[in-house]
Design an enzyme around this catalytic site. Structure first.
Site, PDB file in Angstrom:
ATOM      1  N   LYS A 109      17.272  16.922  27.278  1.00 44.27           N
ATOM      2  CA  LYS A 109      16.108  16.628  28.540  1.00 44.27           C
ATOM      3  C   LYS A 109      16.035  14.914  28.841  1.00 44.27           C
ATOM      4  CE  LYS A 109      13.313  19.770  28.309  1.00 44.27           C
ATOM      5  NZ  LYS A 109      13.508  20.239  26.681  1.00 44.27           N
ATOM      6  N   ARG A 116       8.503  25.260  33.776  1.00 47.20           N
ATOM      7  CA  ARG A 116       8.691  25.835  31.708  1.00 47.20           C
ATOM      8  C   ARG A 116       8.743  27.234  32.396  1.00 47.20           C
ATOM      9  NH1 ARG A 116       7.825  21.019  28.522  1.00 47.20           N
ATOM     10  NH2 ARG A 116       9.327  21.965  27.193  1.00 47.20           N
ATOM     11  N   ARG A 142      14.450  14.344  14.925  1.00 47.66           N
ATOM     12  CA  ARG A 142      14.361  13.484  16.442  1.00 47.66           C
ATOM     13  C   ARG A 142      12.960  12.904  15.817  1.00 47.66           C
ATOM     14  NH1 ARG A 142      12.939  16.384  21.915  1.00 47.66           N
ATOM     15  NH2 ARG A 142      11.570  17.622  20.376  1.00 47.66           N
ATOM     16  N   ARG A 145       7.235  13.705  16.115  1.00 49.50           N
ATOM     17  CA  ARG A 145       6.207  14.489  16.770  1.00 49.50           C
ATOM     18  C   ARG A 145       5.454  15.294  15.631  1.00 49.50           C
ATOM     19  NH1 ARG A 145       8.765  15.755  22.353  1.00 49.50           N
ATOM     20  NH2 ARG A 145       8.042  18.132  21.703  1.00 49.50           N
ATOM     21  N   ARG A 179       8.302  27.073  19.801  1.00 46.86           N
ATOM     22  CA  ARG A 179       8.812  26.767  21.045  1.00 46.86           C
ATOM     23  C   ARG A 179      10.024  27.218  21.387  1.00 46.86           C
ATOM     24  NH1 ARG A 179       8.726  20.387  19.446  1.00 46.86           N
ATOM     25  NH2 ARG A 179      10.156  20.444  21.213  1.00 46.86           N
TER      26      ARG A 179
HETATM   27  P1  ADP Z   1      10.862  19.029  24.152  1.00 46.97           P
HETATM   28  O1  ADP Z   1      11.052  18.381  25.298  1.00 46.97           O
HETATM   29  O2  ADP Z   1      11.139  19.621  23.073  1.00 46.97           O
HETATM   30  O3  ADP Z   1      11.116  20.795  25.014  1.00 46.97           O
HETATM   31  P2  ADP Z   1       8.328  18.437  26.073  1.00 46.97           P
HETATM   32  O4  ADP Z   1       7.952  17.197  25.656  1.00 46.97           O
HETATM   33  O5  ADP Z   1       8.334  18.616  26.991  1.00 46.97           O
HETATM   34  O6  ADP Z   1       9.002  18.941  24.709  1.00 46.97           O
HETATM   35  O7  ADP Z   1       6.530  19.524  25.308  1.00 46.97           O
HETATM   36  C1  ADP Z   1       6.006  19.323  24.053  1.00 46.97           C
HETATM   37  C2  ADP Z   1       5.173  20.545  24.531  1.00 46.97           C
HETATM   38  O8  ADP Z   1       4.191  19.829  25.590  1.00 46.97           O
HETATM   39  C3  ADP Z   1       5.224  21.988  24.238  1.00 46.97           C
HETATM   40  O9  ADP Z   1       5.817  22.954  23.250  1.00 46.97           O
HETATM   41  C4  ADP Z   1       3.903  22.103  25.855  1.00 46.97           C
HETATM   42  O10 ADP Z   1       2.718  22.340  24.559  1.00 46.97           O
HETATM   43  C5  ADP Z   1       3.987  21.499  26.408  1.00 46.97           C
HETATM   44  N1  ADP Z   1       4.142  21.029  27.361  1.00 46.97           N
HETATM   45  C6  ADP Z   1       4.750  20.085  28.580  1.00 46.97           C
HETATM   46  N2  ADP Z   1       5.708  20.601  29.559  1.00 46.97           N
HETATM   47  C7  ADP Z   1       5.302  21.878  29.432  1.00 46.97           C
HETATM   48  C8  ADP Z   1       4.515  22.784  30.611  1.00 46.97           C
HETATM   49  N3  ADP Z   1       5.374  22.365  32.066  1.00 46.97           N
HETATM   50  N4  ADP Z   1       4.627  23.935  30.996  1.00 46.97           N
HETATM   51  C9  ADP Z   1       3.566  24.535  29.248  1.00 46.97           C
HETATM   52  N5  ADP Z   1       3.393  23.379  28.445  1.00 46.97           N
HETATM   53  C10 ADP Z   1       3.973  21.899  28.872  1.00 46.97           C
HETATM   54  P1  ADP Z   2      14.190  17.172  25.094  1.00 44.76           P
HETATM   55  O1  ADP Z   2      14.009  16.645  25.898  1.00 44.76           O
HETATM   56  O2  ADP Z   2      15.332  18.162  25.781  1.00 44.76           O
HETATM   57  O3  ADP Z   2      14.023  17.818  23.490  1.00 44.76           O
HETATM   58  P2  ADP Z   2      15.799  15.468  23.998  1.00 44.76           P
HETATM   59  O4  ADP Z   2      16.764  13.844  24.892  1.00 44.76           O
HETATM   60  O5  ADP Z   2      14.380  14.436  22.759  1.00 44.76           O
HETATM   61  O6  ADP Z   2      16.088  17.010  23.461  1.00 44.76           O
HETATM   62  O7  ADP Z   2      16.957  15.191  22.438  1.00 44.76           O
HETATM   63  C1  ADP Z   2      16.222  15.762  20.906  1.00 44.76           C
HETATM   64  C2  ADP Z   2      17.379  15.279  19.925  1.00 44.76           C
HETATM   65  O8  ADP Z   2      18.356  15.575  20.058  1.00 44.76           O
HETATM   66  C3  ADP Z   2      16.693  13.588  19.982  1.00 44.76           C
HETATM   67  O9  ADP Z   2      16.847  13.488  18.480  1.00 44.76           O
HETATM   68  C4  ADP Z   2      18.412  13.112  20.289  1.00 44.76           C
HETATM   69  O10 ADP Z   2      18.483  12.285  19.681  1.00 44.76           O
HETATM   70  C5  ADP Z   2      19.407  14.346  20.476  1.00 44.76           C
HETATM   71  N1  ADP Z   2      20.185  14.206  21.308  1.00 44.76           N
HETATM   72  C6  ADP Z   2      19.884  14.469  22.798  1.00 44.76           C
HETATM   73  N2  ADP Z   2      21.365  15.086  22.605  1.00 44.76           N
HETATM   74  C7  ADP Z   2      21.992  14.945  21.851  1.00 44.76           C
HETATM   75  C8  ADP Z   2      23.891  15.042  22.192  1.00 44.76           C
HETATM   76  N3  ADP Z   2      24.668  15.424  22.844  1.00 44.76           N
HETATM   77  N4  ADP Z   2      24.395  15.349  20.918  1.00 44.76           N
HETATM   78  C9  ADP Z   2      23.427  14.747  19.420  1.00 44.76           C
HETATM   79  N5  ADP Z   2      21.947  14.719  19.835  1.00 44.76           N
HETATM   80  C10 ADP Z   2      21.718  14.363  20.943  1.00 44.76           C
END
Ligand code: ADP
Ligand code: ADP
Ligand code: ZN
Length: 214
Positions: free
Chosen positions: A13, A88, A127, A160, A171
């Site tokens: 994302k 979410r 990551r 992180r 998660r």
């Molecule tokens: P990822 O990109 O790996 O999915 P995020 O950075 O979006 O992780 O979220 C990290 C953490 O922040 C989540 O595990 C949750 O604890 C909190 N969080 C983020 N967005 C939301 C949301 N919309 N509702 C509830 N918790 C959230």
């Molecule tokens: P999210 O915001 O959904 O949690 P991220 O965009 O941060 O996900 O991506 C999660 C991890 O995977 C990061 O380390 C990123 O560099 C890697 N990543 C993202 N897209 C790809 C892909 N198409 N193939 C392999 N690794 C990826």
């Protein structure tokens, strides 16, 4: 253009949001980034959110809904926005719908990025995240040009706190129980666009563009 990026942790994302910001000149609104900033600043929001985040659980709806309610009023969101990691839960999605209706806005597309679970874990544990701009990298799949600093802003990269395998399991459970129902929710509204999240970052960018412009 008003977009929602939906997908489990590690789906890509944030990576795709950065691309869409450059391409369409609309802001990325990441509740995860806003919450991590609040934790770092030790603000009241951060203090309330931290334990949930460290445990890999969702932060309570009222906290994230008020973050979004405020953020959507900023002038940069008037021409469009990319919601990354929000909503979410069904309650968050309902609150968003009420907010948007009140301001005469609509969601155009919900991009649901689909990636298998094993790959998600590998992505998240490898990551690296920029302390400055929040951009994500991967030790193996998307390494920074210079070791340990961000290509975009030269700030330091870090792992992180919640990007550990054990927390990732929680998660993924939170995603399955609380967020996955949004796939049906937005499909029923005719807004869901499913994107295969496996493949190179560039190929996924291209499939997103063809969904948005196709
Ligand atoms: P990822 O990109 O790996 O999915 P995020 O950075 O979006 O992780 O979220 C990290 C953490 O922040 C989540 O595990 C949750 O604890 C909190 N969080 C983020 N967005 C939301 C949301 N919309 N509702 C509830 N918790 C959230
Ligand atoms: P999210 O915001 O959904 O949690 P991220 O965009 O941060 O996900 O991506 C999660 C991890 O995977 C990061 O380390 C990123 O560099 C890697 N990543 C993202 N897209 C790809 C892909 N198409 N193939 C392999 N690794 C990826
Ligand atoms: Zn950066």
């Amino acid at each position: 253009m008003n977009l929602i990026l939906l997908g489990p942790p590690g789906a890509g994302k944030g990576t795709q949001a950065k691309f869409l910001v450059d391409k369409y000149k609309i802001p990325q609104i990441s509740t995860g980034d806003i919450l991590r900033h609040a934790v770092k600043e030790r603000s009241e929001l951060g203090l309330r959110a931290q334990a949930f985040m460290d445990a890999g659980a969702l932060v309570p709806d009222d906290l994230v809904v008020s973050i979004i309610r405020d953020r959507l009023t900023w002038p940069d969101a008037s021409a469009g926005f990319i919601l990354d990691g929000f909503p979410r839960t069904v309650a968050q999605a309902d609150a968003l719908a009420v907010m948007l209706t009140a301001s005469g806005k609509d969601i155009d597309h919900v991009l649901s990025i689909v990636v298998a679970e094993d790959e998600l874990v590998e992505r998240v544990v490898g990551r690296l995240t920029c302390k400055g701009c929040g951009r994500g990298y991967h030790r193996k799949f998307d390494p920074p040009k210079n070791d340990a600093v961000c290509d975009a802003c030269s700030a330091e990269l870090y792992q992180r706190e919640d990007d550990r395998e054990e927390t990732m399991r929680s998660r993924l459970q939170a995603y399955a129980a609380q967020t996955a129902p949004l796939v049906e929710y937005y499909a029923a509204k005719g807004l869901l666009r499913t994107v295969n999240g496996i493949g190179s970052i560039q190929n996924i960018q291209a499939s997103i563009v063809s969904v948005l412009e196709g």
